[in-house]
Motif scaffolding. Sequence first.
Motif, mmCIF file in Angstrom:
data_model
loop_
_atom_site.group_PDB
_atom_site.id
_atom_site.type_symbol
_atom_site.label_atom_id
_atom_site.label_comp_id
_atom_site.label_asym_id
_atom_site.label_seq_id
_atom_site.Cartn_x
_atom_site.Cartn_y
_atom_site.Cartn_z
ATOM 1 N N LYS A 191 84.689 39.443 17.836
ATOM 2 C CA LYS A 191 85.294 40.464 18.703
ATOM 3 C C LYS A 191 86.764 40.145 18.963
ATOM 4 N N SER A 192 87.088 38.860 19.157
ATOM 5 C CA SER A 192 88.475 38.474 19.421
ATOM 6 C C SER A 192 89.378 38.757 18.224
ATOM 7 N N ARG A 193 88.794 38.762 17.033
ATOM 8 C CA ARG A 193 89.554 39.084 15.814
ATOM 9 C C ARG A 193 89.587 40.589 15.547
ATOM 10 N N GLU A 194 88.983 41.358 16.446
ATOM 11 C CA GLU A 194 88.917 42.819 16.348
ATOM 12 C C GLU A 194 88.179 43.277 15.091
ATOM 13 N N LEU A 195 87.143 42.510 14.735
ATOM 14 C CA LEU A 195 86.299 42.880 13.597
ATOM 15 C C LEU A 195 85.114 43.722 14.054
ATOM 16 N N ILE A 196 84.656 43.472 15.277
ATOM 17 C CA ILE A 196 83.546 44.237 15.849
ATOM 18 C C ILE A 196 83.858 44.565 17.304
ATOM 19 N N GLY A 197 83.167 45.570 17.816
ATOM 20 C CA GLY A 197 83.107 45.820 19.240
ATOM 21 C C GLY A 197 81.669 45.644 19.676
ATOM 22 N N TYR A 198 81.449 45.307 20.931
ATOM 23 C CA TYR A 198 80.073 45.122 21.393
ATOM 24 C C TYR A 198 79.983 45.475 22.865
ATOM 25 N N SER A 199 78.998 46.305 23.203
ATOM 26 C CA SER A 199 78.786 46.674 24.597
ATOM 27 C C SER A 199 77.374 47.181 24.786
#
Length: 235
Positions: A191-199
């Motif tokens: 997520k920090s690398r902006e490869l995925i989002g998660y919620s």
Amino acid sequence: MVSLARNRILEALPELERAALWAVAREKKIPSGTEILAANSPFSHVYFPETAVFSLVTDLVEGNSVESGTVGFEGFVGLPVFFGGESSPQRTIVQIPGVACVLTADAFRKIVGSLPSLDALLKRYALAFIAQISQTAACNSQHSILQRCARWILLTHDRVGSNDILLTQEFLAYMLGVRRPSVTVAEADLKSRELIGYSRGRMQVLDRAGLEAISCECHGAVRREFEKLTGAAVG
């Protein structure tokens, strides 16, 4: 009439063979987490997934479990039945909810011998699936949790046809056979690398190329085998 076109194996059948399957198949929506087969239990049904994704899970005596194979629209759940067996040592659960075409195991046994194209397609699929299982075993023993997490996201992304994946951290940890905190760390990195989002149990693939760069070689190796043997671009 049941539509079988969304499964790649059934889509490739000649019209007469598809019609024969339509006569004994039905479409079924299956929720996530459904166990369709317990380990070492006889198959009552076989499945050609359309939008659902299935996981074959190996349970160990000390209580741990790990996914050993994934089946989506490219494949078939019931290879032991096709090869003359009755059961499987793995459990089979629904990883991603969706639709599958379902036949009773008895109906499948009666009809498959009269469908030469289906016979040939299932044999080629079986070779690709063996490659997936073998590569997964190597991956689980040799690669980092971050690499395996990226690979699992990719192979699921291949099969769902969407950038949005219904997925909890608990389920991903279960599939990888690791503790949830390890998955939390790996997902935070991605997520920090902006490869995925998660919620709230929903993952979004933001940068597939970036995931492929972080993942180990296993996804690409399996994808090449599937493309060569079945024409399906899945890892």
